[in-house]
Design a protein around this motif. Structure first.
Motif, PDB file in Angstrom:
ATOM      1  N   PHE A  90       8.931  11.228  -5.171  1.00 41.00           N
ATOM      2  CA  PHE A  90       9.058  10.776  -3.787  1.00 41.00           C
ATOM      3  C   PHE A  90       9.963   9.555  -3.695  1.00 41.00           C
ATOM      4  CE2 PHE A  90       7.082   8.631   0.024  1.00 41.00           C
ATOM      5  CZ  PHE A  90       7.665   9.475   0.956  1.00 41.00           C
ATOM      6  N   LEU A  91       9.797   8.622  -4.617  1.00 42.85           N
ATOM      7  CA  LEU A  91      10.647   7.428  -4.627  1.00 42.85           C
ATOM      8  C   LEU A  91      12.103   7.783  -4.904  1.00 42.85           C
ATOM      9  CD1 LEU A  91       8.463   4.774  -6.502  1.00 42.85           C
ATOM     10  CD2 LEU A  91       8.974   4.884  -4.065  1.00 42.85           C
ATOM     11  N   LYS A  92      12.322   8.753  -5.779  1.00 43.36           N
ATOM     12  CA  LYS A  92      13.691   9.159  -6.108  1.00 43.36           C
ATOM     13  C   LYS A  92      14.430   9.687  -4.888  1.00 43.36           C
ATOM     14  CE  LYS A  92      13.068  10.233 -11.013  1.00 43.36           C
ATOM     15  NZ  LYS A  92      13.042  11.319 -12.034  1.00 43.36           N
ATOM     16  N   GLU A  93      13.708  10.294  -3.953  1.00 42.63           N
ATOM     17  CA  GLU A  93      14.336  10.806  -2.735  1.00 42.63           C
ATOM     18  C   GLU A  93      14.992   9.674  -1.945  1.00 42.63           C
ATOM     19  OE1 GLU A  93      14.696  13.840  -1.607  1.00 42.63           O
ATOM     20  OE2 GLU A  93      13.545  14.931  -3.130  1.00 42.63           O
ATOM     21  N   PHE A  94      14.385   8.512  -1.929  1.00 34.77           N
ATOM     22  CA  PHE A  94      14.930   7.367  -1.200  1.00 34.77           C
ATOM     23  C   PHE A  94      16.030   6.666  -2.005  1.00 34.77           C
ATOM     24  CE2 PHE A  94      10.756   7.889   0.722  1.00 34.77           C
ATOM     25  CZ  PHE A  94      11.040   7.749   2.068  1.00 34.77           C
ATOM     26  N   LEU A  95      15.869   6.635  -3.325  1.00 32.99           N
ATOM     27  CA  LEU A  95      16.847   5.941  -4.167  1.00 32.99           C
ATOM     28  C   LEU A  95      18.190   6.657  -4.228  1.00 32.99           C
ATOM     29  CD1 LEU A  95      14.509   4.854  -7.099  1.00 32.99           C
ATOM     30  CD2 LEU A  95      15.323   3.481  -5.173  1.00 32.99           C
ATOM     31  N   LEU A  96      18.253   7.889  -3.739  1.00 37.59           N
ATOM     32  CA  LEU A  96      19.522   8.607  -3.698  1.00 37.59           C
ATOM     33  C   LEU A  96      20.493   7.986  -2.693  1.00 37.59           C
ATOM     34  CD1 LEU A  96      18.269  12.319  -3.822  1.00 37.59           C
ATOM     35  CD2 LEU A  96      19.359  11.018  -5.667  1.00 37.59           C
ATOM     36  N   TYR A  97      19.964   7.190  -1.756  1.00 37.89           N
ATOM     37  CA  TYR A  97      20.790   6.601  -0.703  1.00 37.89           C
ATOM     38  C   TYR A  97      21.091   5.147  -1.042  1.00 37.89           C
ATOM     39  CZ  TYR A  97      19.108  10.758   1.665  1.00 37.89           C
ATOM     40  OH  TYR A  97      18.794  12.061   1.975  1.00 37.89           O
ATOM     41  N   GLU A  98      22.352   4.806  -1.098  1.00 37.10           N
ATOM     42  CA  GLU A  98      22.767   3.460  -1.467  1.00 37.10           C
ATOM     43  C   GLU A  98      22.348   2.420  -0.435  1.00 37.10           C
ATOM     44  OE1 GLU A  98      26.932   3.492  -2.116  1.00 37.10           O
ATOM     45  OE2 GLU A  98      26.840   4.794  -3.892  1.00 37.10           O
ATOM     46  N   LYS A  99      22.193   2.818   0.798  1.00 39.20           N
ATOM     47  CA  LYS A  99      21.838   1.887   1.858  1.00 39.20           C
ATOM     48  C   LYS A  99      20.403   1.366   1.717  1.00 39.20           C
ATOM     49  CE  LYS A  99      25.516   1.879   4.642  1.00 39.20           C
ATOM     50  NZ  LYS A  99      26.179   0.658   5.123  1.00 39.20           N
ATOM     51  N   VAL A 100      19.562   2.119   1.051  1.00 39.56           N
ATOM     52  CA  VAL A 100      18.176   1.690   0.868  1.00 39.56           C
ATOM     53  C   VAL A 100      18.139   0.590  -0.192  1.00 39.56           C
ATOM     54  CG1 VAL A 100      15.863   2.385   0.164  1.00 39.56           C
ATOM     55  CG2 VAL A 100      17.269   3.935   1.536  1.00 39.56           C
ATOM     56  N   LYS A 101      17.811  -0.640   0.220  1.00 45.85           N
ATOM     57  CA  LYS A 101      17.826  -1.777  -0.693  1.00 45.85           C
ATOM     58  C   LYS A 101      16.611  -1.804  -1.605  1.00 45.85           C
ATOM     59  CE  LYS A 101      20.314  -4.846   2.499  1.00 45.85           C
ATOM     60  NZ  LYS A 101      20.251  -6.162   3.204  1.00 45.85           N
ATOM     61  N   GLU A 102      15.457  -1.482  -1.033  1.00 46.55           N
ATOM     62  CA  GLU A 102      14.215  -1.600  -1.794  1.00 46.55           C
ATOM     63  C   GLU A 102      13.187  -0.649  -1.203  1.00 46.55           C
ATOM     64  OE1 GLU A 102      10.830  -5.023  -2.321  1.00 46.55           O
ATOM     65  OE2 GLU A 102      12.934  -5.669  -2.483  1.00 46.55           O
ATOM     66  N   VAL A 103      12.373  -0.037  -2.061  1.00 41.72           N
ATOM     67  CA  VAL A 103      11.325   0.863  -1.603  1.00 41.72           C
ATOM     68  C   VAL A 103      10.119   0.698  -2.530  1.00 41.72           C
ATOM     69  CG1 VAL A 103      12.319   2.753  -2.961  1.00 41.72           C
ATOM     70  CG2 VAL A 103      10.729   3.272  -1.106  1.00 41.72           C
ATOM     71  N   SER A 104       8.940   0.655  -1.949  1.00 38.69           N
ATOM     72  CA  SER A 104       7.714   0.518  -2.738  1.00 38.69           C
ATOM     73  C   SER A 104       6.653   1.454  -2.181  1.00 38.69           C
ATOM     74  CB  SER A 104       7.209  -0.922  -2.738  1.00 38.69           C
ATOM     75  OG  SER A 104       6.834  -1.320  -1.435  1.00 38.69           O
ATOM     76  N   LEU A 105       5.764   1.869  -3.060  1.00 36.46           N
ATOM     77  CA  LEU A 105       4.727   2.836  -2.723  1.00 36.46           C
ATOM     78  C   LEU A 105       3.401   2.309  -3.249  1.00 36.46           C
ATOM     79  CD1 LEU A 105       4.950   5.587  -1.267  1.00 36.46           C
ATOM     80  CD2 LEU A 105       4.913   6.679  -3.518  1.00 36.46           C
ATOM     81  N   SER A 106       2.357   2.384  -2.426  1.00 36.70           N
ATOM     82  CA  SER A 106       1.060   1.847  -2.842  1.00 36.70           C
ATOM     83  C   SER A 106      -0.060   2.745  -2.337  1.00 36.70           C
ATOM     84  CB  SER A 106       0.881   0.427  -2.294  1.00 36.70           C
ATOM     85  OG  SER A 106      -0.416  -0.052  -2.544  1.00 36.70           O
ATOM     86  N   LYS A 107      -1.144   2.786  -3.112  1.00 36.32           N
ATOM     87  CA  LYS A 107      -2.345   3.507  -2.700  1.00 36.32           C
ATOM     88  C   LYS A 107      -3.321   2.610  -1.955  1.00 36.32           C
ATOM     89  CE  LYS A 107      -2.405   6.797  -6.578  1.00 36.32           C
ATOM     90  NZ  LYS A 107      -3.228   7.320  -7.699  1.00 36.32           N
ATOM     91  N   ILE A 108      -3.108   1.302  -2.044  1.00 35.51           N
ATOM     92  CA  ILE A 108      -4.063   0.340  -1.480  1.00 35.51           C
ATOM     93  C   ILE A 108      -3.643  -0.035  -0.070  1.00 35.51           C
ATOM     94  CG2 ILE A 108      -5.109  -1.932  -1.777  1.00 35.51           C
ATOM     95  CD1 ILE A 108      -4.492  -1.712  -4.737  1.00 35.51           C
ATOM     96  N   ALA A 109      -4.590   0.028   0.835  1.00 35.54           N
ATOM     97  CA  ALA A 109      -4.313  -0.330   2.219  1.00 35.54           C
ATOM     98  C   ALA A 109      -3.996  -1.816   2.338  1.00 35.54           C
ATOM     99  CB  ALA A 109      -5.506   0.019   3.110  1.00 35.54           C
ATOM    100  N   LYS A 110      -3.033  -2.149   3.162  1.00 37.98           N
ATOM    101  CA  LYS A 110      -2.682  -3.542   3.373  1.00 37.98           C
ATOM    102  C   LYS A 110      -3.762  -4.218   4.220  1.00 37.98           C
ATOM    103  CE  LYS A 110       2.309  -2.935   3.049  1.00 37.98           C
ATOM    104  NZ  LYS A 110       2.432  -3.784   1.853  1.00 37.98           N
ATOM    105  N   LYS A 111      -4.163  -5.426   3.798  1.00 38.24           N
ATOM    106  CA  LYS A 111      -5.186  -6.165   4.530  1.00 38.24           C
ATOM    107  C   LYS A 111      -4.593  -6.765   5.787  1.00 38.24           C
ATOM    108  CE  LYS A 111      -7.984  -7.308   0.497  1.00 38.24           C
ATOM    109  NZ  LYS A 111      -8.595  -8.413  -0.295  1.00 38.24           N
ATOM    110  N   LYS A 112      -5.327  -6.628   6.872  1.00 40.50           N
ATOM    111  CA  LYS A 112      -4.908  -7.205   8.145  1.00 40.50           C
ATOM    112  C   LYS A 112      -5.544  -8.579   8.325  1.00 40.50           C
ATOM    113  CE  LYS A 112      -2.735  -3.405   9.273  1.00 40.50           C
ATOM    114  NZ  LYS A 112      -1.274  -3.339   9.336  1.00 40.50           N
ATOM    115  N   LYS A 113      -4.816  -9.505   8.938  1.00 35.37           N
ATOM    116  CA  LYS A 113      -5.336 -10.838   9.185  1.00 35.37           C
ATOM    117  C   LYS A 113      -6.230 -10.867  10.400  1.00 35.37           C
ATOM    118  CE  LYS A 113      -1.467 -13.274   7.021  1.00 35.37           C
ATOM    119  NZ  LYS A 113      -0.413 -14.298   7.204  1.00 35.37           N
ATOM    120  N   THR A 114      -6.128  -9.870  11.254  1.00 40.34           N
ATOM    121  CA  THR A 114      -6.950  -9.813  12.451  1.00 40.34           C
ATOM    122  C   THR A 114      -7.772  -8.541  12.445  1.00 40.34           C
ATOM    123  OG1 THR A 114      -5.155  -8.774  13.687  1.00 40.34           O
ATOM    124  CG2 THR A 114      -5.354 -11.171  13.810  1.00 40.34           C
ATOM    125  N   LEU A 115      -8.931  -8.585  13.125  1.00 32.95           N
ATOM    126  CA  LEU A 115      -9.777  -7.403  13.202  1.00 32.95           C
ATOM    127  C   LEU A 115      -9.283  -6.458  14.288  1.00 32.95           C
ATOM    128  CD1 LEU A 115     -13.309  -9.033  12.857  1.00 32.95           C
ATOM    129  CD2 LEU A 115     -11.995  -7.831  11.120  1.00 32.95           C
TER     130      LEU A 115
END
Length: 228
Positions: free
Chosen positions: A203-228
């Protein structure tokens, strides 16, 4: 028998409490704190300091509740102390906060003399936590990912990503878009459901094929929100 849960060993405020009753209440608090710490450690990444704190917290709160015993001045002083501790403490994870709330409830119950209720409450919640940890109800999805992409602000990504997502994902949702680096770049955050046959690396390789994409990251962990 059910009514015994709501009977306090400290019969009345005007009755002098026997020291053995207090020792018994504190001993039960300590045992329940140890049980709670044992249940918390199950399938959890923990620190030694937190486990020790969780084990002793019900006993400490139990003694505080016993000492307050309707004294308004002492109650205000205790409330101020807890507020100071909370102000100086870093927020923990959801499971840590749950464990602290349970420990607090145990300490309050035993401090007021409701030892049977505290034991029943601890055993019931310990069983519930054990069931949740081993059931599919709380299991994290094996195909859901949190995708973060950084690309130039003038890059027309919508049509490109639409084709890519339709090929690689069962569903996707744009969670947020943010301008960064002095409005020169965009940071996109997606919640995606990958095709079961597709690996994270592919999946990451699909994005890395494009030179315009500077950075891509993939995570299984949900991002914590500062507000409820």
């Amino acid at each position: 028998m059910l009514e015994q849960l709501f009977n306090s060993i400290f019969l009345a405020k005007d009755v002098k409490v026997h020291p053995l009753m207090l020792i018994f209440s504190l001993g039960v608090s300590l045992l329940l704190g140890l049980l709670l710490a044992k249940v918390y450690k199950y399938k959890t990444i923990y620190t030694k300091e937190f486990v020790i704190t969780l084990s002793l917290l019900p006993t400490i709160i139990s003694l505080i509740i016993f000492l307050v015993n309707g004294n308004l001045g002492t109650s205000v002083a205790v409330a101020g102390t807890f507020s100071l501790i909370r102000f100086r403490s870093a927020a923990g994870g959801a499971k840590e906060l749950l464990a602290i709330f349970i420990a607090t409830a145990i300490g309050i119950a035993t401090g007021m003399g409701y030892v049977s209720l505290a034991v029943f409450f601890t055993l019931l919640l310990s069983l519930a936590l054990f069931i949740f940890e081993n059931s599919s109800f709380s299991q994290v999805s094996q195909t859901r990912r949190y995708l973060t992409i950084k690309l130039p602000a003038d890059f027309d990504y919508e049509l490109l990503f639409e084709a890519l997502f339709s090929r690689c994902c069962k569903q996707q949702e744009l969670a947020s878009i943010k301008s960064i680096e002095g409005n020169r770049s965009l940071q996109l955050e997606y919640v995606v459901e990958l095709q079961p046959s597709l690996s994270d690396q592919d999946f990451l390789k699909e994005f890395l094929l494009y030179e315009k994409v500077k950075e891509v990251s993939l995570s299984k962990i949900a991002k914590k929100k500062k507000t409820l």
